[in-house]
Design a protein around this motif. Structure first.
Motif, PDB file in Angstrom:
ATOM      1  N   PHE A  52      -9.318   2.440   2.959  1.00 62.26           N
ATOM      2  CA  PHE A  52      -9.262   0.988   3.106  1.00 62.26           C
ATOM      3  C   PHE A  52      -7.835   0.506   3.328  1.00 62.26           C
ATOM      4  N   GLY A  53      -6.875   1.174   2.725  1.00 62.24           N
ATOM      5  CA  GLY A  53      -5.471   0.831   2.954  1.00 62.24           C
ATOM      6  C   GLY A  53      -5.059   1.086   4.391  1.00 62.24           C
ATOM      7  N   LYS A  64      -1.359   5.059  10.469  1.00 65.03           N
ATOM      8  CA  LYS A  64      -2.643   5.167   9.799  1.00 65.03           C
ATOM      9  C   LYS A  64      -3.163   6.593   9.713  1.00 65.03           C
ATOM     10  N   LEU A 119      -7.135   1.108   6.977  1.00 60.33           N
ATOM     11  CA  LEU A 119      -7.813   0.135   7.833  1.00 60.33           C
ATOM     12  C   LEU A 119      -7.177  -1.247   7.737  1.00 60.33           C
ATOM     13  N   LYS A 120      -6.634  -1.570   6.583  1.00 59.05           N
ATOM     14  CA  LYS A 120      -5.997  -2.872   6.374  1.00 59.05           C
ATOM     15  C   LYS A 120      -4.601  -2.923   6.986  1.00 59.05           C
ATOM     16  N   GLN A 121      -3.955  -1.764   7.094  1.00 58.60           N
ATOM     17  CA  GLN A 121      -2.589  -1.690   7.589  1.00 58.60           C
ATOM     18  C   GLN A 121      -2.501  -2.125   9.046  1.00 58.60           C
ATOM     19  N   LYS A 122      -1.518  -2.934   9.309  1.00 62.87           N
ATOM     20  CA  LYS A 122      -1.296  -3.382  10.682  1.00 62.87           C
ATOM     21  C   LYS A 122      -0.497  -2.311  11.422  1.00 62.87           C
ATOM     22  N   MET A 154       0.817  -1.198   0.000  1.00 63.25           N
ATOM     23  CA  MET A 154       0.000   0.000   0.000  1.00 63.25           C
ATOM     24  C   MET A 154       0.859   1.260   0.000  1.00 63.25           C
TER      25      MET A 154
END
Length: 122
Positions: A109-110, A65, A112-115, A1
């Motif tokens: 969305f990137g 984030k 939210l997906k990122q750890k 991302m």
């Protein structure tokens, strides 16, 4: 991302120049026709949303984030402005608004997906 954020950020900064020149022309057209529409001004707002979100997206691509959510928020704001103020004289405004909403979806969305990484404060 991170690569997608960089690419979209650079594309956004280039789109800023294109959309702002096009919006200036639309604003002059609105003034000459005297139709009371504000699509040229709305296009300028979208252009600045592209610029701000692009800079934030590129500058914070390796961070957490927060930067991605902020850039996504600016893209979403530009998309909403474009869709609500689009007119018949400046039909490209809908296109830029949809592009802005797509960029917003990628960033949000990137994020939210990122750890979240636990890095020590050094």
């Amino acid at each position: 991302m991170k690569t997608a954020r960089l690419v979209i950020g650079i594309i956004s900064m280039v789109l800023f120049a294109f959309v702002s020149f096009q919006s200036c022309a639309a604003g002059v057209g609105n003034a000459l026709v005297n139709n009371g529409e504000s699509s040229g001004s709305a296009g300028m707002l979208i252009a600045f949303c592209f610029l701000i979100a692009g800079i934030v997206g590129v500058a914070t691509r390796n961070k957490g984030k927060g930067g991605a959510m902020t850039a996504g928020g600016f893209y979403a704001l530009g998309g909403i402005i474009g869709l609500t103020t689009s007119s018949t004289l400046y039909g490209d405004l809908k296109v830029w608004a949809i592009v802005s909403l797509i960029f917003a979806a990628v960033f949000i969305f990137g994020a939210l997906k990122q750890k979240t990484e636990n890095t020590p404060n050094a």
